[in-house]
Design a protein around this motif. Sequence first.
Motif, PDB file in Angstrom:
ATOM      1  N   GLY A  20       0.847  -1.199   0.000  1.00 38.30           N
ATOM      2  CA  GLY A  20       0.000   0.000   0.000  1.00 38.30           C
ATOM      3  C   GLY A  20       0.875   1.239   0.000  1.00 38.30           C
ATOM      4  N   ASN A  43      -1.701   7.388   0.720  1.00 38.38           N
ATOM      5  CA  ASN A  43      -1.373   8.460   1.675  1.00 38.38           C
ATOM      6  C   ASN A  43      -0.442   7.968   2.777  1.00 38.38           C
ATOM      7  N   VAL A  44      -0.864   6.906   3.450  1.00 33.50           N
ATOM      8  CA  VAL A  44      -0.117   6.442   4.629  1.00 33.50           C
ATOM      9  C   VAL A  44       1.180   5.745   4.208  1.00 33.50           C
ATOM     10  N   GLY A  45       1.093   4.922   3.155  1.00 33.89           N
ATOM     11  CA  GLY A  45       2.290   4.198   2.704  1.00 33.89           C
ATOM     12  C   GLY A  45       3.402   5.153   2.312  1.00 33.89           C
ATOM     13  N   TRP A  71       0.936  -8.531  -3.623  1.00 33.92           N
ATOM     14  CA  TRP A  71       1.261  -8.535  -2.190  1.00 33.92           C
ATOM     15  C   TRP A  71       1.812  -9.876  -1.707  1.00 33.92           C
ATOM     16  N   LYS A 112      -8.293   0.370  10.657  1.00 43.12           N
ATOM     17  CA  LYS A 112      -9.275   0.389  11.764  1.00 43.12           C
ATOM     18  C   LYS A 112     -10.451  -0.535  11.486  1.00 43.12           C
ATOM     19  N   THR A 155       0.128  10.053  10.479  1.00 44.25           N
ATOM     20  CA  THR A 155      -0.181   8.619  10.507  1.00 44.25           C
ATOM     21  C   THR A 155       1.094   7.813  10.241  1.00 44.25           C
TER      22      THR A 155
HETATM   23  N1  LIG Z   1      -5.283   8.529   5.215  1.00 46.03           N
HETATM   24  C1  LIG Z   1      -5.126   8.708   6.514  1.00 46.03           C
HETATM   25  O1  LIG Z   1      -4.830   9.804   6.978  1.00 46.03           O
HETATM   26  C2  LIG Z   1      -5.268   7.542   7.464  1.00 46.03           C
HETATM   27  C3  LIG Z   1      -5.184   7.754   8.839  1.00 46.03           C
HETATM   28  C4  LIG Z   1      -5.247   6.662   9.719  1.00 46.03           C
HETATM   29  C5  LIG Z   1      -5.410   5.385   9.194  1.00 46.03           C
HETATM   30  N2  LIG Z   1      -5.534   5.213   7.835  1.00 46.03           N
HETATM   31  C6  LIG Z   1      -5.690   3.850   7.337  1.00 46.03           C
HETATM   32  O2  LIG Z   1      -4.540   3.525   6.567  1.00 46.03           O
HETATM   33  C7  LIG Z   1      -4.884   2.618   5.530  1.00 46.03           C
HETATM   34  C8  LIG Z   1      -4.420   3.197   4.177  1.00 46.03           C
HETATM   35  O3  LIG Z   1      -5.100   4.435   3.978  1.00 46.03           O
HETATM   36  P1  LIG Z   1      -4.648   5.439   2.809  1.00 46.03           P
HETATM   37  O4  LIG Z   1      -5.351   6.711   3.081  1.00 46.03           O
HETATM   38  O5  LIG Z   1      -3.166   5.438   2.660  1.00 46.03           O
HETATM   39  O6  LIG Z   1      -5.303   4.713   1.542  1.00 46.03           O
HETATM   40  P2  LIG Z   1      -5.015   5.014   0.010  1.00 46.03           P
HETATM   41  O7  LIG Z   1      -4.389   6.337  -0.174  1.00 46.03           O
HETATM   42  O8  LIG Z   1      -6.248   4.661  -0.727  1.00 46.03           O
HETATM   43  O9  LIG Z   1      -3.893   3.914  -0.359  1.00 46.03           O
HETATM   44  C9  LIG Z   1      -4.165   2.552  -0.481  1.00 46.03           C
HETATM   45  C10 LIG Z   1      -3.004   1.876  -1.170  1.00 46.03           C
HETATM   46  O10 LIG Z   1      -3.250   0.474  -1.242  1.00 46.03           O
HETATM   47  C11 LIG Z   1      -2.925   0.018  -2.526  1.00 46.03           C
HETATM   48  N3  LIG Z   1      -3.700  -1.163  -2.867  1.00 46.03           N
HETATM   49  C12 LIG Z   1      -5.061  -1.262  -2.931  1.00 46.03           C
HETATM   50  N4  LIG Z   1      -5.393  -2.533  -3.287  1.00 46.03           N
HETATM   51  C13 LIG Z   1      -4.232  -3.212  -3.437  1.00 46.03           C
HETATM   52  C14 LIG Z   1      -3.910  -4.544  -3.801  1.00 46.03           C
HETATM   53  N5  LIG Z   1      -4.851  -5.437  -4.084  1.00 46.03           N
HETATM   54  N6  LIG Z   1      -2.615  -4.896  -3.889  1.00 46.03           N
HETATM   55  C15 LIG Z   1      -1.643  -4.010  -3.620  1.00 46.03           C
HETATM   56  N7  LIG Z   1      -1.881  -2.719  -3.252  1.00 46.03           N
HETATM   57  C16 LIG Z   1      -3.161  -2.332  -3.174  1.00 46.03           C
HETATM   58  C17 LIG Z   1      -3.236   1.176  -3.451  1.00 46.03           C
HETATM   59  O11 LIG Z   1      -2.508   0.975  -4.627  1.00 46.03           O
HETATM   60  P3  LIG Z   1      -2.450   2.010  -5.886  1.00 46.03           P
HETATM   61  O12 LIG Z   1      -2.038   3.345  -5.306  1.00 46.03           O
HETATM   62  O13 LIG Z   1      -1.384   1.460  -6.714  1.00 46.03           O
HETATM   63  O14 LIG Z   1      -3.817   1.999  -6.452  1.00 46.03           O
HETATM   64  C18 LIG Z   1      -2.764   2.364  -2.600  1.00 46.03           C
HETATM   65  O15 LIG Z   1      -1.381   2.569  -2.806  1.00 46.03           O
HETATM   66  C19 LIG Z   1      -6.393   2.405   5.657  1.00 46.03           C
HETATM   67  O16 LIG Z   1      -6.622   1.271   6.451  1.00 46.03           O
HETATM   68  C20 LIG Z   1      -6.860   3.653   6.389  1.00 46.03           C
HETATM   69  O17 LIG Z   1      -8.047   3.445   7.122  1.00 46.03           O
HETATM   70  C21 LIG Z   1      -5.460   6.247   6.973  1.00 46.03           C
END
Ligand SMILES: NC(=O)c1ccc[n+]([C@@H]2O[C@H](COP(=O)([O-])OP(=O)(O)OC[C@H]3O[C@@H](n4cnc5c(N)ncnc54)[C@H](OP(=O)(O)O)[C@@H]3O)[C@@H](O)[C@H]2O)c1
Length: 434
Positions: A10, A13-15, A65, A106, A307
């Motif tokens: 992933g 945003n967080v990654g 993955w 979460k 995060t």
């Molecule tokens: N955003 C925040 O501020 C925040 C705060 C606290 C907790 N969280 C938690 O952190 C987690 C990630 O949130 P995020 O905001 O970073 O989400 P996001 O920006 O949507 O990123 C999700 C990542 O997962 C990848 N992905 C999705 N399906 C996949 C698969 N089948 N195989 C490999 N990679 C895959 C996506 O790949 P592509 O980019 O290549 O499509 C993307 O890089 C979630 O559980 C969220 O609840 C987020």
Amino acid sequence: MQEVRVGIVGLGNVGLGTLTILAENAEQIALKLGFPLRVTVVCSRTVASKALPDSLGEVYKTTDWRDVVSHPDVDIVAELVGGTTVAAEIIEGAIAHRKSVVTANKELMALCGAEIWARAIRAGINLAMEASVAGGIPIHAVLREGISGDRIVGLYGILNGTTNFILTEMEERGGSFDAVLAEAQRLGYAEADPSADVDGWDARSKLAILAALAFGEKITPSDIYTEGIRRIAAIDFQYAHRLGHTIRLVASAQQTAEGLILSVRPALIPQTAILASVRGAYNAIWVKGRYGADTFYYGRGAGPLPTGVAVVSDLMRVAREIRSGSPERVSPFAHERLGEYRPIPVTRQRRAWYLRFRVVDRPGIIAALAGILAEKRISLEAVLQLPCDNKADLPFVITAEPTTEAAIREAVKEMSRLDFLLEPPLALPIEPGL
Ligand SMILES: NC(=O)c1ccc[n+]([C@@H]2O[C@H](COP(=O)([O-])OP(=O)(O)OC[C@H]3O[C@@H](n4cnc5c(N)ncnc54)[C@H](OP(=O)(O)O)[C@@H]3O)[C@@H](O)[C@H]2O)c1
């Protein structure tokens, strides 16, 4: 000392926030640990298009993955994908390969954290999920370590930055819920589909995890009474201020003699309350302990870097545990009772109430509403009406003395049938002592 190797699935945003910190802060991290953390594998569906920090060095990139969880050069898998489907498979896969896991998820941990943790313990690996609740606030560390010697009796939080941003914007600038939501979406504070935030589901998942950590109970999220903020209007802040209060989406877990009462709902809280000072996209958690009394935690609830700090700190903790050969032994879920807890319905709770009406003005309205309250043995405390010229859509407020939620719900149901009401009454609890 030998490095600990990290695989990240992933890169959203967080990654990417996590990778930035791991790259920019690598030296400090190694000094604090006594050994380096090295990212060896990264994965996302569109990994080729991701700009990774140069200083990460050579990293294996994959779109699958499975390559991460089975990779021989990975000790810890960071699951930063989100959702409950692929993320569950990634964590299962990592545990099956006896890799430790750090997750920010979460939703998944609220739904099946207890089962995942049990499997991790059986496999002898480490698991950490700090980033899953309140992004940058290290509340898991607080509950599992900092104040773990206390016995928690209550926990109240503002756990969703989007709704807090919307409510405080409505409070400060006025404007309808829809207009402020649209502004929040334009600024990137709210998703295109905002329901997880504005209907309270996101805060519900976080409360389920926090209550599990605080009370050692395995919480079922659907048991948590959940109400969102869609019905709050700017006028409600004007009335709340008149009453010396404001409105926040409060996540609450209270230990009572019968058991835990859990809810996520908009509520009136005193303007002098510490939670009332939490504005914008910030989060806060107030914990009440039997011995240590009150502690309060405040910070950014989301965002790539806050995060990311939580994820990196978890990676460091797990890396230390791997190095010292200390796997998880006791699950933070269900340490008190191994079975499911018995939820105590929120309807038993006694509160004072704020009832806001929108009516077509005509004589006898107050008498009709007061009659229903009296019938349900609810004492009316005050009637408030701010000046308003529109007699076809006239708002006013009745406050009621403390009564059970069951009684208020019955009264609201009966009032909703009255033909002078433009919509069912909005009933909000007035939280005492917050
Ligand atoms: N955003 C925040 O501020 C925040 C705060 C606290 C907790 N969280 C938690 O952190 C987690 C990630 O949130 P995020 O905001 O970073 O989400 P996001 O920006 O949507 O990123 C999700 C990542 O997962 C990848 N992905 C999705 N399906 C996949 C698969 N089948 N195989 C490999 N990679 C895959 C996506 O790949 P592509 O980019 O290549 O499509 C993307 O890089 C979630 O559980 C969220 O609840 C987020």
